[in-house]
Design a protein around this motif. Structure first.
Motif, short mmCIF file in Angstrom:
data_model
loop_
_atom_site.label_atom_id
_atom_site.label_comp_id
_atom_site.label_asym_id
_atom_site.label_seq_id
_atom_site.Cartn_x
_atom_site.Cartn_y
_atom_site.Cartn_z
N GLY A 66 22.86 -17.75 43.06
CA GLY A 66 21.54 -18.39 42.98
C GLY A 66 20.42 -17.38 42.81
N TYR A 67 20.51 -16.29 43.55
CA TYR A 67 19.50 -15.24 43.44
C TYR A 67 19.49 -14.64 42.03
CZ TYR A 67 17.02 -10.86 44.09
OH TYR A 67 16.14 -9.82 43.96
N LEU A 68 20.68 -14.27 41.55
CA LEU A 68 20.78 -13.66 40.22
C LEU A 68 20.36 -14.62 39.12
CD1 LEU A 68 24.13 -11.69 40.64
CD2 LEU A 68 21.80 -10.73 40.57
N CYS A 69 20.73 -15.87 39.27
CA CYS A 69 20.35 -16.88 38.28
C CYS A 69 18.82 -17.00 38.21
CB CYS A 69 20.98 -18.21 38.65
SG CYS A 69 20.57 -19.56 37.55
N ALA A 70 18.19 -17.06 39.36
CA ALA A 70 16.74 -17.21 39.41
C ALA A 70 16.03 -15.96 38.90
CB ALA A 70 16.30 -17.53 40.84
N ARG A 71 16.57 -14.80 39.17
CA ARG A 71 15.90 -13.55 38.82
C ARG A 71 16.16 -13.07 37.39
NH1 ARG A 71 12.05 -11.08 41.74
NH2 ARG A 71 12.91 -9.11 41.13
N HIS A 72 17.35 -13.39 36.85
CA HIS A 72 17.75 -12.71 35.62
C HIS A 72 18.06 -13.62 34.43
CE1 HIS A 72 17.82 -8.87 37.65
NE2 HIS A 72 18.54 -9.40 38.61
N THR A 73 17.93 -14.92 34.57
CA THR A 73 18.28 -15.78 33.44
C THR A 73 17.07 -16.39 32.74
OG1 THR A 73 18.47 -17.79 34.78
CG2 THR A 73 20.47 -16.43 34.52
N GLY A 74 15.93 -16.36 33.35
CA GLY A 74 14.76 -17.00 32.75
C GLY A 74 14.78 -18.51 32.93
N LEU A 75 15.72 -19.01 33.73
CA LEU A 75 15.84 -20.45 33.94
C LEU A 75 14.55 -21.06 34.47
CD1 LEU A 75 17.57 -23.04 34.15
CD2 LEU A 75 18.28 -22.25 36.42
N PHE A 76 13.87 -20.35 35.34
CA PHE A 76 12.65 -20.88 35.96
C PHE A 76 11.38 -20.30 35.35
CE2 PHE A 76 15.80 -21.08 39.60
CZ PHE A 76 16.03 -22.43 39.45
N ALA A 77 11.49 -19.75 34.15
CA ALA A 77 10.35 -19.08 33.50
C ALA A 77 9.17 -20.02 33.28
CB ALA A 77 10.79 -18.47 32.18
N ASN A 78 9.41 -21.32 33.10
CA ASN A 78 8.33 -22.27 32.84
C ASN A 78 7.67 -22.76 34.13
OD1 ASN A 78 8.84 -22.06 30.14
ND2 ASN A 78 9.96 -23.97 29.98
#
Length: 163
Positions: free
Chosen positions: A78-90
């Motif tokens: 979850g941490y890596l997904c939030a920090r490194h994927t741009g998933l929450f960029a918007n």
């Protein structure tokens, strides 16, 4: 795929694998483990342990060998997904920050819940009823954090399509 996005996928794959192994291992337990997690008093906890019987309680105890690595992997994922994927960029900075720590927080709560359940299983005397309540509240908070992360993903995807 960006180089930084490989680790979230690997940790996510590990989480999925551990979840499947844990689900298969725990499948014979009826009621299921979440039913025990949502008990808040000694009588409800003991009722489920009685329904499981000694073999089921042993199976529940042994599932922690999978659950502890699982909670580490999903917290990291979850941490890596939030920090490194741009998933929450918007999303706004505050939302991104909150979602970054949502699954690691859930994993921390999960570890506390596991330790409480292990203590309640092995207690030689009657533990205070407040510990059963605490275990149920911690489990509820854990599941709420996991649900909030999932809702955050859903919301971010909607925002992404609109933007």
């Amino acid at each position: 795929m960006r180089r930084g996005a490989v680790l979230p996928w690997l940790s996510g794959a590990l989480s999925l694998l551990l979840f499947i192994v844990m689900a298969v291992h725990s499948a014979p337990l009826s009621p299921s483990i979440p039913a025990l997690q949502f008990t808040f008093e000694p009588a409800a906890f003991q009722t489920i342990l009685t329904q499981w019987g000694p073999a089921g309680v042993a199976r529940f105890r042994s599932h922690f060998a999978i659950d502890f690595p699982f909670l580490l992997s999903y917290g990291l994922s979850g941490y890596l997904c939030a920090r490194h994927t741009g998933l929450f960029a918007n999303l706004g900075a505050r939302s991104r920050q909150l979602l970054t720590w949502m699954l690691p927080g859930a994993a921390l709560l999960d570890a506390g819940e596991n330790l409480l359940h292990l203590y309640l299983l092995d207690a030689t005397s009657s533990p205070p009823p407040a510990l059963y309540l605490l275990a149920g509240v911690v489990a509820s908070l854990k599941w709420s954090a996991i649900a909030a992360f999932a809702i955050g993903i859903f919301y971010a995807k909607i925002r992404q399509r609109q933007g």
